[in-house]
Design an enzyme around this catalytic site. Structure first.
Site, PDB file in Angstrom:
ATOM      1  N   LYS A 115       0.780 -10.530   1.356  1.00  0.00           N
ATOM      2  CA  LYS A 115      -1.003 -10.626   1.529  1.00  0.00           C
ATOM      3  C   LYS A 115      -1.159 -11.858   2.325  1.00  0.00           C
ATOM      4  O   LYS A 115      -2.407 -12.074   2.833  1.00  0.00           O
ATOM      5  CB  LYS A 115      -1.488 -10.463   0.340  1.00  0.00           C
ATOM      6  CG  LYS A 115      -1.253  -9.231  -0.507  1.00  0.00           C
ATOM      7  CD  LYS A 115      -2.531  -8.367  -1.150  1.00  0.00           C
ATOM      8  CE  LYS A 115      -2.510  -7.005  -1.482  1.00  0.00           C
ATOM      9  NZ  LYS A 115      -3.261  -6.675  -2.374  1.00  0.00           N
ATOM     10  N   LYS A 197       3.524   4.012   3.388  1.00  0.00           N
ATOM     11  CA  LYS A 197       2.726   4.844   2.024  1.00  0.00           C
ATOM     12  C   LYS A 197       1.500   4.893   2.448  1.00  0.00           C
ATOM     13  O   LYS A 197       0.761   4.065   3.120  1.00  0.00           O
ATOM     14  CB  LYS A 197       3.185   4.134   0.664  1.00  0.00           C
ATOM     15  CG  LYS A 197       2.492   2.992   0.505  1.00  0.00           C
ATOM     16  CD  LYS A 197       2.476   2.491  -1.088  1.00  0.00           C
ATOM     17  CE  LYS A 197       1.528   1.416  -1.482  1.00  0.00           C
ATOM     18  NZ  LYS A 197       1.171   1.396  -2.807  1.00  0.00           N
ATOM     19  N   LYS A 200      -4.845   3.048  -0.504  1.00  0.00           N
ATOM     20  CA  LYS A 200      -6.191   2.978  -0.336  1.00  0.00           C
ATOM     21  C   LYS A 200      -7.001   1.775   0.307  1.00  0.00           C
ATOM     22  O   LYS A 200      -8.019   2.039   0.726  1.00  0.00           O
ATOM     23  CB  LYS A 200      -6.756   2.993  -1.957  1.00  0.00           C
ATOM     24  CG  LYS A 200      -6.597   1.634  -2.641  1.00  0.00           C
ATOM     25  CD  LYS A 200      -7.342   1.856  -4.153  1.00  0.00           C
ATOM     26  CE  LYS A 200      -6.603   1.445  -5.268  1.00  0.00           C
ATOM     27  NZ  LYS A 200      -6.076   0.308  -5.167  1.00  0.00           N
TER      28      LYS A 200
HETATM   29  P1  ATP Z   1      -4.001  -1.244  -2.026  1.00  0.00           P
HETATM   30  O1  ATP Z   1      -4.068  -0.408  -0.780  1.00  0.00           O
HETATM   31  O2  ATP Z   1      -5.211  -1.692  -2.543  1.00  0.00           O
HETATM   32  O3  ATP Z   1      -2.611  -2.007  -2.176  1.00  0.00           O
HETATM   33  P2  ATP Z   1      -2.745   1.072  -3.261  1.00  0.00           P
HETATM   34  O4  ATP Z   1      -3.212   2.432  -2.721  1.00  0.00           O
HETATM   35  O5  ATP Z   1      -1.505   0.652  -2.413  1.00  0.00           O
HETATM   36  O6  ATP Z   1      -3.729  -0.179  -3.197  1.00  0.00           O
HETATM   37  P3  ATP Z   1      -2.153   0.162  -6.013  1.00  0.00           P
HETATM   38  O7  ATP Z   1      -3.638  -0.170  -6.453  1.00  0.00           O
HETATM   39  O8  ATP Z   1      -1.429  -0.690  -5.488  1.00  0.00           O
HETATM   40  O9  ATP Z   1      -2.522   1.219  -4.812  1.00  0.00           O
HETATM   41  O10 ATP Z   1      -1.527   1.212  -7.048  1.00  0.00           O
HETATM   42  C1  ATP Z   1      -1.997   1.874  -7.946  1.00  0.00           C
HETATM   43  C2  ATP Z   1      -0.905   2.770  -8.545  1.00  0.00           C
HETATM   44  O11 ATP Z   1      -0.815   4.001  -7.551  1.00  0.00           O
HETATM   45  C3  ATP Z   1       0.403   2.132  -8.569  1.00  0.00           C
HETATM   46  O12 ATP Z   1       0.866   2.703  -9.674  1.00  0.00           O
HETATM   47  C4  ATP Z   1       1.107   2.729  -7.433  1.00  0.00           C
HETATM   48  O13 ATP Z   1       2.429   2.809  -7.684  1.00  0.00           O
HETATM   49  C5  ATP Z   1       0.262   3.915  -6.977  1.00  0.00           C
HETATM   50  N1  ATP Z   1       0.552   4.489  -5.585  1.00  0.00           N
HETATM   51  C6  ATP Z   1      -0.209   3.759  -4.751  1.00  0.00           C
HETATM   52  N2  ATP Z   1       0.119   4.345  -3.725  1.00  0.00           N
HETATM   53  C7  ATP Z   1       1.005   5.396  -3.903  1.00  0.00           C
HETATM   54  C8  ATP Z   1       1.521   6.631  -2.921  1.00  0.00           C
HETATM   55  N3  ATP Z   1       1.255   6.401  -1.664  1.00  0.00           N
HETATM   56  N4  ATP Z   1       2.510   7.231  -3.606  1.00  0.00           N
HETATM   57  C9  ATP Z   1       2.478   7.421  -5.016  1.00  0.00           C
HETATM   58  N5  ATP Z   1       1.982   6.278  -5.659  1.00  0.00           N
HETATM   59  C10 ATP Z   1       1.253   5.526  -5.197  1.00  0.00           C
END
Ligand code: ATP
Ligand code: LTN
Length: 334
Positions: A115, A197, A200
């Site tokens: 980050k 991956k 969001k």
């Molecule tokens: P950001 O983009 O804000 O980092 P993110 O979409 O990567 O967010 P997080 O808020 O870090 O998601 O994670 C929330 C939950 O969703 C966590 O338990 C994470 O393991 C799960 N998660 C996030 N992205 C995925 C994905 N692509 N596939 C499966 N599980 C996911």
């Protein structure tokens, strides 16, 4: 004799529209735990401001996330669902734990390093101490199990180290939490870049399916998803796009990879993608419907928000009081 249910804590940042990845990888699994565990599901808005957020958008996203927690089936009678910022004990414990965490430990955190690169103009102290606030979240509730994805493992490990260090000095104050690895949650990849991956906060909205995307938007995004050119629906690491779509299809329909491969052997990508799109739409439509119903019921939502914070606050206060006493703060006179 009834055995006390174990305590589960997890949280999600209101940092964007939640995606199909968040749903299949986390939320959907959370709903399966609510009968067997005592679960707290937090909306970690204090973590979200470690990167710059637009206040109007943040408040909106926090509300939407709460509605989506409820819409996917998390029952506020069975789980404690609340906003982190409504329970001040998180910040109070985080401060104390900051004094039991070393700079060197925080410097090693890969999320901080990543980050700092992606937000080079705003490497703030909160971003650095993010894992300490996360440790406070977990330790406040004497949590047994923490369901998190692979990317959060290092933070969980640090929470355990901090808890052990503190207990080593003051006695058994904190329960030492374990990671919770349930049945492997689907890992959903970005539609246009299927080797990374789905996330969001991705700027490219064609990479993600938001839980609240309209059916035609979902159909189009899947139609345009990156694949290869051999037109053969087969589950293989050499075909990351098709592999991702097969994973999605199987996760939302419950069929096995083998039978999906069979089902689409002679189909070609056009037919396959249409089927994947329809299956995703069918899975998400009831959730979207539920969100619309909840939106009309602000009184109910307000009750959930208020009661969630009260229940969490009571539990949190017990631990915090113990900690304050241990470190030597004067007793409060009431
Ligand atoms: P950001 O983009 O804000 O980092 P993110 O979409 O990567 O967010 P997080 O808020 O870090 O998601 O994670 C929330 C939950 O969703 C966590 O338990 C994470 O393991 C799960 N998660 C996030 N992205 C995925 C994905 N692509 N596939 C499966 N599980 C996911
Ligand atoms: N850092 C986590 C969100 C989070 C969390 C927590 C998860 C904050 N506090 C406590 C589990 C337990 C993330 O970004 N997924």
């Amino acid at each position: 004799m009834t055995e006390e249910k174990k305590i589960i804590f997890s949280g999600m940042q209101p940092s964007g529209l939640i995606t199909l990845g968040n749903y299949l990888g986390a939320l959907n699994n959370w709903t399966k735990l609510q009968n067997d565990y005592h679960c707290l599901y937090c909306i970690v808005d204090m973590h979200a401001i470690t990167v710059r957020q637009d206040p109007i958008k943040l408040r909106k996203q926090a509300k939407e996330l709460l509605l989506q927690y409820l819409a996917v089936g998390l029952d506020p009678e069975k789980n404690i669902i609340y906003y982190q910022s409504h329970v001040p004990q998180h910040a109070e414990l985080a401060w104390i734990l900051n004094c039991y965490t070393y700079m060197g430990e925080l410097n090693r955190m890969t999320q901080f390093k990543e980050k700092s690169l992606s937000h080079a103009d705003n490497i703030n102290a909160g971003l650095f101490t993010y894992p300490v606030l996360m440790a406070a979240d977990i330790l406040l509730y004497q949590t047994d199990l923490v369901p998190v994805g692979e990317d959060q493992r290092q933070h969980l490990e640090l929470a355990r180290d901090i808890a052990n260090r503190f207990n080593g000095v003051y006695g058994e104050v904190f329960k030492i939490p374990e990671g919770y690895i349930g049945k492997v949650g689907a890992r959903v990849m970005a539609l246009q870049e299927p080797t990374k991956k789905m996330s969001k906060s991705d700027e490219n909205k064609n990479n993600t399916i938001a839980l609240l995307d309209e059916p035609n938007v979902i159909m189009n995004k899947i139609k345009r998803a990156m694949t290869d050119s051999d037109n053969e629906v087969r589950y293989s690491d050499e075909k990351p796009g098709i592999k991702n779509l097969l994973n999605i299809y199987c996760a939302v329909t419950g069929v096995s990879i083998e039978s999906a491969e069979k089902e689409f052997t002679h189909a070609g990508y056009g037919v396959f993608k249409k089927a994947v799109g329809e299956a995703v739409v069918a899975k998400l439509q009831p959730i979207q419907q539920k969100v619309k119903e909840l939106e009309k019921n602000q009184d109910y939502i307000d009750t959930v928000i208020k009661e969630g914070a009260e229940k969490a606050g009571k539990m949190a206060y017990k631990t915090l009081q113990k900690v304050q006493k241990k470190v030597g703060f004067p007793t409060r006179v009431r």
